[in-house]
Motif scaffolding. Structure first.
Motif, short mmCIF file in Angstrom:
data_model
loop_
_atom_site.label_atom_id
_atom_site.label_comp_id
_atom_site.label_asym_id
_atom_site.label_seq_id
_atom_site.Cartn_x
_atom_site.Cartn_y
_atom_site.Cartn_z
N TRP A 188 89.85 -4.87 24.89
CA TRP A 188 90.42 -5.71 23.83
C TRP A 188 90.27 -7.17 24.17
O TRP A 188 90.22 -7.56 25.34
CB TRP A 188 91.89 -5.36 23.60
N MET A 189 90.20 -7.99 23.13
CA MET A 189 90.20 -9.45 23.31
C MET A 189 90.97 -10.09 22.19
O MET A 189 90.75 -9.79 21.03
CB MET A 189 88.77 -9.99 23.32
N GLY A 190 91.91 -10.96 22.58
CA GLY A 190 92.66 -11.70 21.57
C GLY A 190 94.03 -11.08 21.31
O GLY A 190 94.23 -9.88 21.48
N GLU A 191 94.91 -11.95 20.93
CA GLU A 191 96.32 -11.65 20.70
C GLU A 191 96.50 -10.52 19.67
O GLU A 191 97.20 -9.54 19.93
CB GLU A 191 96.95 -12.94 20.18
N ARG A 192 95.82 -10.67 18.53
CA ARG A 192 95.99 -9.68 17.45
C ARG A 192 95.40 -8.35 17.87
O ARG A 192 95.94 -7.28 17.58
CB ARG A 192 95.32 -10.17 16.15
N ALA A 193 94.28 -8.43 18.56
CA ALA A 193 93.65 -7.19 19.02
C ALA A 193 94.57 -6.46 20.01
O ALA A 193 94.64 -5.23 20.03
CB ALA A 193 92.31 -7.48 19.68
N TYR A 194 95.30 -7.25 20.80
CA TYR A 194 96.15 -6.62 21.80
C TYR A 194 97.24 -5.76 21.15
O TYR A 194 97.53 -4.64 21.58
CB TYR A 194 96.77 -7.68 22.71
N ALA A 195 97.82 -6.29 20.07
CA ALA A 195 98.85 -5.51 19.36
C ALA A 195 98.25 -4.20 18.85
O ALA A 195 98.85 -3.12 18.96
CB ALA A 195 99.42 -6.33 18.21
N ALA A 196 97.04 -4.28 18.31
CA ALA A 196 96.37 -3.06 17.83
C ALA A 196 96.06 -2.12 18.99
O ALA A 196 96.18 -0.89 18.87
CB ALA A 196 95.08 -3.42 17.11
N ALA A 197 95.70 -2.73 20.14
CA ALA A 197 95.36 -1.91 21.31
C ALA A 197 96.57 -1.12 21.79
O ALA A 197 96.46 0.06 22.14
CB ALA A 197 94.84 -2.80 22.43
#
Ligand code: ATP
Ligand code: MG
Length: 548
Positions: free
Chosen positions: A458-467
């Motif tokens: 994952w990369m990025g804040e929003r992606a982290y939540a999805a991860a």
């Protein structure tokens, strides 16, 4: 010494004790698979799991395994389990320290007070079950109490005779008070049959429908010379069938003999089914009958064997020469090259069994054949203890060098009674799990599925939540997921995924989140596909079903 060297030295200080070892992943997955298979197979034969303590009184093993065996005489981890009871020790010291002044006037009463205090401290701790008095301690304690009673009943006169008696009793009491030990010798278990039989008696399992069928797995401890397949902490998988015999049962009637043979064969069938399920290749089952402890059976044969061996004892090694007297059967066990020729000329027990044992042995073989269990007879397969009888068996497996026995077992009808229980028949076996695992690994059957299913890059804040959400959903669907704690460049993440043996990388960046389409990369092929979030798990599930 430099700091670095000092640190290294310090680190080196702590190592697993000789003969013990750590079992680590991925190997532990194999151990788990083996134990899982034990549960699956043994329960289909109606066995239930028993878990017995790791340590027991030394007496139990001495009795059940035999005081003269190597296991008990030199291989047991035995120690005195001494309770730390400071009030009791203070009471003891009070008695001891007063002693020299005992004849002085006025001290006698104090002495009596201290002794009586010591005695009541012991009673208190026995009642509270902080201590239990092993046999010798109990007899010492009885003596103290007897002498103390005698002391108190002495007449209150100062004549020479009474004074002498008083001095004598006092002296005896002080000595015993000093010597009294509350600790009990306990031992780490070298095997588990003794404990299972103890538990059978202790929990009155005779009340249960007979026979009682139990299995166990766990560590055993023997102080042996460590080598391949031989450790000081090793693991056994075992099973026991115990059957209390009702008084009206006619011992060794054709019906009983045939029933015992069926039980023996079924235990062996279970064992071979297990070995098969777990993937052990090239296992060979050896069987024998060692008759029973009677003049017209094993005892007669042992005498014959002894007479034969005595003819030319000098042809045998030191150990075997000693065994001519102590236990000639054990000579048959010998692996010494120089003794093989003479052993080959010795009489076979099969020719000297009594009619009952012959009938039983023939029935065991028939029952094995009925079950399609292949066996080889080995007349040299023996057990050293008197209560072992009739069926004995051993299984060897390839890839183990000279430690090639993966399982030993046999019938032991006298054991439960020897431990103070009711007349009970018994048969069981113990598998050496370490050796079983070694053999599986040697034959290439040791692989277990390793590595993560999915690595989330994952990369990025929003992606982290999805991860985080993806990891949770995938894990609850049963997938093994690695979610790295910090953001990494995709290249680095993918190489990390490779190192961990992951099958897929789930790639989550800003694009994926805004499009609501997740990228899944199959690491073995490098193929990439995009999925809407809900379809991802379905896809992975399908793939898993295909491959398993
Ligand atoms: P061995 O002749 O190999 O010493 P044993 O007769 O002492 O075996 P048992 O007491 O019958 O063995 O135990 C059953 C099984 O436990 C053995 O067949 C073996 O696989 C395993 N075993 C026994 N001792 C050890 C040990 N020290 N380390 C690893 N496995 C062992
Ligand atoms: Mg041994």
């Amino acid at each position: 010494m430099s700091d670095a060297t000092a640190k290294k030295e310090q680190r080196r200080k702590f190592q697993a004790i000789r003969g013990t070892r750590d079992l680590l992943p991925p190997e532990t997955a194999l151990w788990n698979r083996v134990e899982q298979t034990v549960h699956e197979v043994f329960t289909t034969f109606g066995f239930g799991e028993i878990r017995v303590p790791i340590f027991e009184t030394t007496d139990l093993f001495a009795r059940a395994v035999g005081g003269e065996t190597d296991i008990v005489s030199k291989e047991m981890y035995a120690f005195l389990d001494q309770p730390d009871l400071s009030d009791l020790e203070n009471a003891r010291n009070a008695v001891k320290e007063l002693n020299p002044g005992i004849t002085a006037a006025g001290k006698q009463e104090l002495f009596e007070l201290y002794v009586s205090n010591f005695i009541s401290e012991i009673h208190k701790h026995v009642t509270a079950q902080d201590i239990n008095l092993p046999r010798r301690a109990q007899s010492d304690f009885d003596t103290i109490q007897d002498r103390f009673r005698d002391l108190l009943t002495l007449p209150d006169t100062k004549d020479e005779d009474t004074n002498n008696k008083r001095r004598h009793l006092t002296f005896e009491i002080v000595i015993k008070v000093d010597l009294l030990r509350f600790g009990e010798s306990i031992s780490l278990r070298p095997e588990a049959t003794a404990s299972v039989c103890r538990a059978y008696i202790e929990h009155n399992m005779l009340q249960l429908p007979q026979p009682v069928k139990l299995f166990y797995t766990g560590p055993m401890f023997r102080r042996e010379r460590p080598q391949k397949g031989r450790y000081r902490q090793f693991y056994q998988i075992g099973a026991e069938v115990l059957e209390g015999t009702r008084p009206e049962v006619v011992k060794d009637s054709p019906k009983e003999l045939s029933k015992d043979a069926v039980i023996d064969a079924e235990v062996i069938e279970m064992l071979m089914t297990f070995f098969d399920k777990v993937g052990l290749q090239g296992a060979t089952l050896y069987i024998n009958s060692i008759g029973h402890n009677a003049e017209n059976c094993r005892r007669g044969y042992v005498e014959l064997l002894r007479a034969e061996l005595q003819k030319e004892p000098e042809r045998l090694g030191e150990d075997s020469q000693r065994r001519i007297d102590t236990n000639p059967l054990r000579v048959l066990d010998s692996k010494l090259e120089s003794e093989q020729a003479i052993i080959a000329t010795l009489p076979h027990i099969a020719d000297h069994l009594c009619d009952e044992c012959k009938t039983h042995y023939a029935a065991v073989k028939r029952q094995l054949e009925l079950r399609g269990v292949l066996y080889q007879e080995n007349w040299r397969l023996v057990r050293g203890l008197d209560y072992y009888m009739r069926t004995t068996f051993e299984i060897t497996a390839p890839g183990l060098g000279s430690q090639n026995a993966v399982c030993g077992g046999g019938r032991y009808d006298g054991l439960v009674e020897l431990l103070g229980g009711p007349p009970t028949k018994g048969i069981g076996f113990a598998i050496g799990e370490d050796r079983l695992i070694l053999s599986l690994q040697e034959s290439g059957k040791g692989q277990t599925q390793q590595g993560r299913d999915v690595y989330i890059a994952w990369m990025g804040e929003r992606a982290y939540a999805a991860a985080i959400r993806a990891a949770r959903d995938l894990r609850s669907a049963g997938f093994s997921v690695e979610l790295p704690p910090v953001e990494q460049k995709f290249g680095k993440a993918l190489s990390q995924a490779d190192k961990l043996g992951a099958k897929y990388a789930l790639i989550l960046g800003d694009n994926e989140v805004s499009e609501a389409l997740w990228t899944l990369k199959t690491l073995s092929t490098g193929e990439q596909e995009k999925f809407p979030e809900p379809e991802l798990i379905d896809f992975l599930r399908q793939q898993k079903n295909v491959s398993s």
